[in-house]
Design a protein around this motif. Sequence first.
Motif, PDB file in Angstrom:
ATOM      1  N   ALA A  20       0.848  -1.187   0.000  1.00 47.20           N
ATOM      2  CA  ALA A  20       0.000   0.000   0.000  1.00 47.20           C
ATOM      3  C   ALA A  20       0.879   1.230   0.000  1.00 47.20           C
ATOM      4  O   ALA A  20       2.047   1.190   0.380  1.00 47.20           O
ATOM      5  N   GLU A  21       0.311   2.357  -0.433  1.00 50.58           N
ATOM      6  CA  GLU A  21       1.071   3.589  -0.434  1.00 50.58           C
ATOM      7  C   GLU A  21       1.250   4.107   0.993  1.00 50.58           C
ATOM      8  O   GLU A  21       0.506   3.766   1.914  1.00 50.58           O
ATOM      9  N   ILE A  22       2.267   4.950   1.164  1.00 45.35           N
ATOM     10  CA  ILE A  22       2.504   5.553   2.464  1.00 45.35           C
ATOM     11  C   ILE A  22       1.357   6.478   2.817  1.00 45.35           C
ATOM     12  O   ILE A  22       0.842   7.223   1.975  1.00 45.35           O
ATOM     13  N   ASP A  23       0.932   6.461   4.047  1.00 44.64           N
ATOM     14  CA  ASP A  23      -0.113   7.343   4.546  1.00 44.64           C
ATOM     15  C   ASP A  23       0.388   8.779   4.474  1.00 44.64           C
ATOM     16  O   ASP A  23       1.370   9.156   5.120  1.00 44.64           O
ATOM     17  N   THR A  24      -0.281   9.636   3.693  1.00 46.75           N
ATOM     18  CA  THR A  24       0.175  11.016   3.537  1.00 46.75           C
ATOM     19  C   THR A  24       0.099  11.800   4.838  1.00 46.75           C
ATOM     20  O   THR A  24       0.785  12.808   5.007  1.00 46.75           O
ATOM     21  N   ALA A  25      -0.724  11.365   5.779  1.00 44.16           N
ATOM     22  CA  ALA A  25      -0.772  12.025   7.079  1.00 44.16           C
ATOM     23  C   ALA A  25       0.564  11.898   7.799  1.00 44.16           C
ATOM     24  O   ALA A  25       0.979  12.788   8.540  1.00 44.16           O
ATOM     25  N   GLY A  31       2.453  15.301   8.831  1.00 43.88           N
ATOM     26  CA  GLY A  31       2.045  15.515  10.203  1.00 43.88           C
ATOM     27  C   GLY A  31       3.212  15.649  11.162  1.00 43.88           C
ATOM     28  O   GLY A  31       4.370  15.772  10.768  1.00 43.88           O
ATOM     29  N   ASP A  32       2.897  15.640  12.446  1.00 44.35           N
ATOM     30  CA  ASP A  32       3.929  15.717  13.478  1.00 44.35           C
ATOM     31  C   ASP A  32       4.806  14.469  13.444  1.00 44.35           C
ATOM     32  O   ASP A  32       4.331  13.365  13.171  1.00 44.35           O
ATOM     33  N   ARG A  33       6.087  14.639  13.788  1.00 45.09           N
ATOM     34  CA  ARG A  33       6.995  13.498  13.799  1.00 45.09           C
ATOM     35  C   ARG A  33       8.233  13.835  14.622  1.00 45.09           C
ATOM     36  O   ARG A  33       8.520  15.000  14.910  1.00 45.09           O
ATOM     37  N   MET A  90      27.978  11.460  18.606  1.00 48.89           N
ATOM     38  CA  MET A  90      27.212  12.633  18.195  1.00 48.89           C
ATOM     39  C   MET A  90      25.725  12.351  18.293  1.00 48.89           C
ATOM     40  O   MET A  90      25.190  11.528  17.547  1.00 48.89           O
ATOM     41  N   PRO A  91      25.019  13.015  19.193  1.00 47.60           N
ATOM     42  CA  PRO A  91      23.566  12.863  19.276  1.00 47.60           C
ATOM     43  C   PRO A  91      22.876  13.760  18.257  1.00 47.60           C
ATOM     44  O   PRO A  91      23.419  14.786  17.827  1.00 47.60           O
ATOM     45  N   ALA A  92      21.667  13.388  17.885  1.00 49.60           N
ATOM     46  CA  ALA A  92      20.901  14.207  16.955  1.00 49.60           C
ATOM     47  C   ALA A  92      19.417  13.944  17.147  1.00 49.60           C
ATOM     48  O   ALA A  92      19.003  12.868  17.582  1.00 49.60           O
ATOM     49  N   ALA A  93      18.623  14.951  16.829  1.00 50.24           N
ATOM     50  CA  ALA A  93      17.167  14.810  16.853  1.00 50.24           C
ATOM     51  C   ALA A  93      16.584  15.832  15.904  1.00 50.24           C
ATOM     52  O   ALA A  93      17.129  16.929  15.734  1.00 50.24           O
ATOM     53  N   THR A  94      15.498  15.487  15.266  1.00 47.95           N
ATOM     54  CA  THR A  94      14.796  16.423  14.410  1.00 47.95           C
ATOM     55  C   THR A  94      13.324  16.056  14.401  1.00 47.95           C
ATOM     56  O   THR A  94      12.957  14.896  14.613  1.00 47.95           O
ATOM     57  N   GLY A  95      12.485  17.035  14.196  1.00 49.57           N
ATOM     58  CA  GLY A  95      11.059  16.745  14.207  1.00 49.57           C
ATOM     59  C   GLY A  95      10.230  17.931  13.774  1.00 49.57           C
ATOM     60  O   GLY A  95      10.754  19.002  13.420  1.00 49.57           O
ATOM     61  N   ARG A  96       8.921  17.716  13.825  1.00 44.21           N
ATOM     62  CA  ARG A  96       7.972  18.774  13.482  1.00 44.21           C
ATOM     63  C   ARG A  96       6.754  18.644  14.375  1.00 44.21           C
ATOM     64  O   ARG A  96       6.206  17.542  14.539  1.00 44.21           O
ATOM     65  N   VAL A  97       6.341  19.764  14.943  1.00 42.56           N
ATOM     66  CA  VAL A  97       5.142  19.826  15.770  1.00 42.56           C
ATOM     67  C   VAL A  97       4.301  20.998  15.304  1.00 42.56           C
ATOM     68  O   VAL A  97       4.775  22.141  15.287  1.00 42.56           O
ATOM     69  N   SER A  98       3.072  20.712  14.863  1.00 42.67           N
ATOM     70  CA  SER A  98       2.146  21.750  14.389  1.00 42.67           C
ATOM     71  C   SER A  98       2.763  22.613  13.300  1.00 42.67           C
ATOM     72  O   SER A  98       2.536  23.833  13.241  1.00 42.67           O
ATOM     73  N   GLY A  99       3.591  21.998  12.444  1.00 38.71           N
ATOM     74  CA  GLY A  99       4.192  22.712  11.326  1.00 38.71           C
ATOM     75  C   GLY A  99       5.519  23.358  11.627  1.00 38.71           C
ATOM     76  O   GLY A  99       6.196  23.858  10.723  1.00 38.71           O
ATOM     77  N   PHE A 100       5.955  23.375  12.904  1.00 33.18           N
ATOM     78  CA  PHE A 100       7.225  23.990  13.281  1.00 33.18           C
ATOM     79  C   PHE A 100       8.319  22.921  13.318  1.00 33.18           C
ATOM     80  O   PHE A 100       8.212  21.932  14.044  1.00 33.18           O
ATOM     81  N   ASN A 101       9.394  23.133  12.547  1.00 29.20           N
ATOM     82  CA  ASN A 101      10.510  22.189  12.494  1.00 29.20           C
ATOM     83  C   ASN A 101      11.575  22.566  13.517  1.00 29.20           C
ATOM     84  O   ASN A 101      11.844  23.752  13.745  1.00 29.20           O
ATOM     85  N   PHE A 102      12.204  21.553  14.115  1.00 29.50           N
ATOM     86  CA  PHE A 102      13.301  21.783  15.045  1.00 29.50           C
ATOM     87  C   PHE A 102      14.358  20.703  14.831  1.00 29.50           C
ATOM     88  O   PHE A 102      14.066  19.592  14.399  1.00 29.50           O
ATOM     89  N   THR A 103      15.619  21.045  15.146  1.00 31.74           N
ATOM     90  CA  THR A 103      16.731  20.118  14.943  1.00 31.74           C
ATOM     91  C   THR A 103      17.783  20.317  16.031  1.00 31.74           C
ATOM     92  O   THR A 103      18.124  21.446  16.377  1.00 31.74           O
ATOM     93  N   LEU A 104      18.294  19.213  16.549  1.00 29.17           N
ATOM     94  CA  LEU A 104      19.495  19.189  17.378  1.00 29.17           C
ATOM     95  C   LEU A 104      20.504  18.322  16.650  1.00 29.17           C
ATOM     96  O   LEU A 104      20.216  17.180  16.306  1.00 29.17           O
TER      97      LEU A 104
END
Length: 283
Positions: A27-32, A36-38, A62-76
Amino acid sequence: MFFRHATLLIPLLIATPVLAQADSAPAEIDTAKLDGDRLTIGVGATIVPSYEGSDNMVLVPMPAATGRVSGFNFTLRGNRAWVDLIPTPGGPGWDFQAGPIVSVNFNRNSRIEDDRVGALGKIPMALEAGGFVGIGRQGVLTSDYDKLTVGVGYLHDVGKVHRSYVLTPSIDYGTPLSRKIFVAINLSADYMGEGYADTYFGVSPAGSVASGLPVFDAGKGWKDWSLGAVAMTSLTGDLTGGLQLVGGVSYRRLLNDAGDSPVTSIAGSPDQWTGILGLAYTF
């Protein structure tokens, strides 16, 4: 430990459903999931020069993190974190970016492998803060989910270590090759202020006596250019979730006074390589 150009580029883009069909997905990937948030967290083993300009390599985590909440992107990423305060719309289109950056500069603070540079003395960690602006376009060449971004970042010492700044223009391009593989490239350059140049590349008369390196007065100007590439492959699931393997390499060339400084030209090399291999998990 020197993290400024370590290359753990956990991507903000995810595979396209069209390319996912090439992997015989049921099946195709869920576009949500795509828009969406991740959250993606990761850790890597990174090989970097022991100081900026060194020809000796050290292995550091080296630690790292990235994501999105309510359309706002952040990265460490290692010693640096930033947040895009302009919400990113889902799907193809333009993406305007702006926000703060915070960084801790570990350059020549520990693990200086060259005795001559070590004799110049350790430099305290510098807390740097600033911001970035950029513009990106999603859906450029290969699919609705490849992205080209042009931007510039600015960092300034907020303490009393080098009391100066670094300005960094950059171009980034990333694209999914399938629902399991993502690749990206980055081209950037750094312009350093007078204080930064003098702190990290200058050699005072007293430092010359202690180290045997010649006196050198470093001034502001273009410090380097760099080119990096990274690839991510999914080990479980696909790029929208699960465990991923990340690998990357970058090359940086020190220029002008940064390349001519004795800490580089005599004790080190203007050719700077960085490599990383790590694991990331996307929720």
